[in-house]
Design an enzyme around this catalytic site. Structure first.
Site, PDB file in Angstrom:
ATOM      1  N   ARG A 236       0.779  -1.159  -0.008  1.00 58.78           N
ATOM      2  CA  ARG A 236      -0.187   0.073  -0.147  1.00 58.78           C
ATOM      3  C   ARG A 236       0.780   1.350  -0.103  1.00 58.78           C
ATOM      4  O   ARG A 236       1.914   1.059   0.592  1.00 58.78           O
ATOM      5  CB  ARG A 236      -0.845  -0.025   1.385  1.00 58.78           C
ATOM      6  N   GLU A 265      -4.127   7.479  -4.595  1.00 54.02           N
ATOM      7  CA  GLU A 265      -4.380   7.009  -5.867  1.00 54.02           C
ATOM      8  C   GLU A 265      -5.590   7.522  -6.479  1.00 54.02           C
ATOM      9  O   GLU A 265      -6.683   7.488  -5.699  1.00 54.02           O
ATOM     10  CB  GLU A 265      -4.498   5.361  -5.445  1.00 54.02           C
ATOM     11  N   HIS A 284      -1.770   0.514  -9.679  1.00 56.99           N
ATOM     12  CA  HIS A 284      -2.499  -0.464  -8.693  1.00 56.99           C
ATOM     13  C   HIS A 284      -3.156  -1.609  -9.472  1.00 56.99           C
ATOM     14  O   HIS A 284      -4.472  -1.853  -9.016  1.00 56.99           O
ATOM     15  CB  HIS A 284      -3.632   0.233  -7.673  1.00 56.99           C
TER      16      HIS A 284
HETATM   17  P1  NAP Z   1      -0.389 -11.383   4.974  1.00 55.16           P
HETATM   18  O1  NAP Z   1      -0.612 -13.104   4.419  1.00 55.16           O
HETATM   19  O2  NAP Z   1      -1.505 -11.183   6.002  1.00 55.16           O
HETATM   20  O3  NAP Z   1       0.890 -10.979   4.805  1.00 55.16           O
HETATM   21  C1  NAP Z   1       1.230  -9.904   5.556  1.00 55.16           C
HETATM   22  C2  NAP Z   1       2.537 -10.081   6.262  1.00 55.16           C
HETATM   23  O4  NAP Z   1       3.122  -8.975   6.796  1.00 55.16           O
HETATM   24  C3  NAP Z   1       2.463 -11.212   7.441  1.00 55.16           C
HETATM   25  O5  NAP Z   1       3.588 -12.071   7.351  1.00 55.16           O
HETATM   26  C4  NAP Z   1       2.762 -10.164   8.608  1.00 55.16           C
HETATM   27  O6  NAP Z   1       3.102 -10.877   9.554  1.00 55.16           O
HETATM   28  C5  NAP Z   1       3.716  -9.297   8.023  1.00 55.16           C
HETATM   29  N1  NAP Z   1       3.788  -8.244   8.861  1.00 55.16           N
HETATM   30  C6  NAP Z   1       2.705  -7.392   9.398  1.00 55.16           C
HETATM   31  N2  NAP Z   1       3.221  -6.459  10.149  1.00 55.16           N
HETATM   32  C7  NAP Z   1       4.441  -6.437   9.934  1.00 55.16           C
HETATM   33  C8  NAP Z   1       5.587  -5.462  10.480  1.00 55.16           C
HETATM   34  N3  NAP Z   1       5.399  -4.461  11.141  1.00 55.16           N
HETATM   35  N4  NAP Z   1       7.032  -6.009   9.993  1.00 55.16           N
HETATM   36  C9  NAP Z   1       7.112  -6.999   9.179  1.00 55.16           C
HETATM   37  N5  NAP Z   1       6.122  -7.732   8.823  1.00 55.16           N
HETATM   38  C10 NAP Z   1       5.045  -7.448   9.128  1.00 55.16           C
HETATM   39  O7  NAP Z   1      -1.034 -10.658   3.664  1.00 55.16           O
HETATM   40  P2  NAP Z   1      -0.854 -10.714   2.177  1.00 55.16           P
HETATM   41  O8  NAP Z   1      -1.983 -11.762   1.522  1.00 55.16           O
HETATM   42  O9  NAP Z   1       0.367 -11.398   1.709  1.00 55.16           O
HETATM   43  O10 NAP Z   1      -1.148  -9.327   1.807  1.00 55.16           O
HETATM   44  C11 NAP Z   1      -0.169  -8.239   2.041  1.00 55.16           C
HETATM   45  C12 NAP Z   1      -0.590  -7.054   1.552  1.00 55.16           C
HETATM   46  O11 NAP Z   1      -0.512  -6.575   0.217  1.00 55.16           O
HETATM   47  C13 NAP Z   1      -1.991  -6.822   2.011  1.00 55.16           C
HETATM   48  O12 NAP Z   1      -2.284  -6.331   3.238  1.00 55.16           O
HETATM   49  C14 NAP Z   1      -2.359  -5.745   0.883  1.00 55.16           C
HETATM   50  O13 NAP Z   1      -2.366  -4.426   1.297  1.00 55.16           O
HETATM   51  C15 NAP Z   1      -1.206  -5.946  -0.180  1.00 55.16           C
HETATM   52  N6  NAP Z   1      -1.915  -6.183  -1.546  1.00 55.16           N
HETATM   53  C16 NAP Z   1      -1.940  -5.437  -2.619  1.00 55.16           C
HETATM   54  C17 NAP Z   1      -2.303  -5.748  -3.890  1.00 55.16           C
HETATM   55  C18 NAP Z   1      -2.045  -5.043  -4.992  1.00 55.16           C
HETATM   56  O14 NAP Z   1      -2.896  -5.032  -5.875  1.00 55.16           O
HETATM   57  N7  NAP Z   1      -1.013  -4.142  -5.198  1.00 55.16           N
HETATM   58  C19 NAP Z   1      -3.115  -6.966  -3.941  1.00 55.16           C
HETATM   59  C20 NAP Z   1      -2.988  -7.807  -2.866  1.00 55.16           C
HETATM   60  C21 NAP Z   1      -2.732  -7.391  -1.533  1.00 55.16           C
HETATM   61  P3  NAP Z   1       2.269 -11.447  10.911  1.00 55.16           P
HETATM   62  O15 NAP Z   1       1.960 -12.819  10.635  1.00 55.16           O
HETATM   63  O16 NAP Z   1       3.172 -11.505  12.033  1.00 55.16           O
HETATM   64  O17 NAP Z   1       0.872 -10.804  11.008  1.00 55.16           O
END
Ligand code: NAP
Length: 330
Positions: A236, A265, A284
């Protein structure tokens, strides 16, 4: 039919199946324009509804929820839910669901495409072809960086972080990661953020946007990266201090940046960030493939239908809302 739930869907959905399934059990009001509903229109259309299927462009906060007293479930067509005030929803007993998993591979592909593009200076090369500055082949023109053998630092080792790490391994990269704790069987070595920044040739960000991560990539972080490092953000825009990123690029403190997400955005064409050198920005499109968006819509409808039926949705973001004693959870 009097007892059919009412649902507001804040944009036309990809594919026909999700809307057909929703319409079979609910009276559905779809916002058809391409642009998001203005805040007042969103509140007016959602006010009489039991459920809402929202996009990440919709700000769902306490005042909006107060204008929608019958709203019991908000299903967000995204894995990120930073557009929703989760505590406000929870204390009102409103269930919030999201669409994890189905967009992991598409978003990881896009992150890796950005990484490759920045490493090999593809947008610069493409511009040269179009603006007539493509001269005869020269041994030192448009030299980029090797992927194979380089170190890829993943910040946020969740679903997408892991999928990017796997792509990096497949391309012969050394993968390291930083998370809040060690992740079992992650294809890379756990490091402190400092060690990751000092070591990585490429840094790819996959943390959710929340109070802890907002502005996490600031001047101090960019100062700790290697001067040739490529910064990739498909998470994000809010996790980055954008003026600090622009300064780091202008001053050559990092090598390049490739972004799928920005603040705001859409990014205005006169935003100062776009004056920075060695920068690539795409609008995005992380999850923007036909199959992925259809699967997201289907999963969002699953969450909405489960919540409306009084069941526990599979991807419930705020389980505490189930225990809320308020009117909405009867
Ligand atoms: P996810 O499986 O929940 O992965 C997030 C990871 O970040 C988890 O390992 C989490 O650890 C870690 N984390 C949280 N806070 C942190 C910190 N302060 N320092 C280091 N690591 C931290 O989510 P995901 O499905 O991979 O998606 C991740 C993000 O990508 C979404 O939240 C979304 O904003 C973004 N996204 C963007 C698009 C796009 O179109 N560009 C598409 C999809 C997703 P814990 O397990 O300890 O919480």
């Amino acid at each position: 039919m009097a007892d059919r739930p009412r649902v507001f869907v804040s944009r036309a959905l990809p594919g026909s199946e999700p809307l057909e399934r929703l319409s079979a059990v609910a009276d559905v009001d779809v916002w058809e324009p391409h642009d998001p509903p203005p805040a007042g229109e969103l509140a007016a259309r959602a006010a009489p509804c039991d459920g809402m299927l929202s996009m990440l462009t919709e700000s769902v906060d306490g005042p909006l929820l107060d204008r929608c007293p019958g709203l019991r479930v908000v299903s967000n067509l995204a894995v990120g839910y930073d557009n929703i005030d989760i505590p406000a929803a929870t204390e009102r007993g409103v269930l919030v669901t999201n669409t994890p998993g189905v967009l992991t591979e598409a978003t990881a592909d896009l992150a890796f495409a950005l990484l490759l593009s920045a490493a090999r200076r593809l947008s610069e090369g493409e511009r040269a072809v179009r603006d007539g500055t493509w001269g005869p082949w020269h041994p030192t023109w448009l030299l980029g960086r090797d992927i194979s053998g380089a170190t890829l630092g993943i910040v946020g080792p969740g679903r997408i972080g892991r999928a990017v790490a796997e792509r990096g391994s497949g391309f012969g990269m050394r993968v390291i990661y930083h998370g809040r704790s060690e992740v079992a069987n992650f294809p890379g070595e756990l490091m402190t953020l400092d060690a990751l920044l000092a070591t990585s040739d490429f840094v790819s960000v996959h943390v959710p946007l929340n109070a802890e991560t907002e502005g996490m990539f600031d001047a101090a972080v960019f100062a700790r990266m290697q001067p040739h490092a490529v910064f990739v953000n498909t998470a994000r825009g809010g996790v980055v201090d954008q003026p600090a990123l622009a300064a780091a690029l202008h001053e050559g403190r990092i090598g390049a940046a490739a972004l799928d997400v920005t603040t705001p955005e859409p990014l205005p064409t006169d935003d100062p960030l776009l004056d920075a050198p060695n920068l690539m920005v795409v609008p995005h499109v992380g999850s923007a493939t036909e199959r992925t968006r259809e699967r997201m819509a289907s999963l969002a409808v699953d969450g909405l239908l489960a919540g409306l039926a009084g069941e526990r949705p599979e991807h419930l973001v705020n389980p505490d809302a189930l225990d809320h004693p308020g009117e909405r959870r009867r």
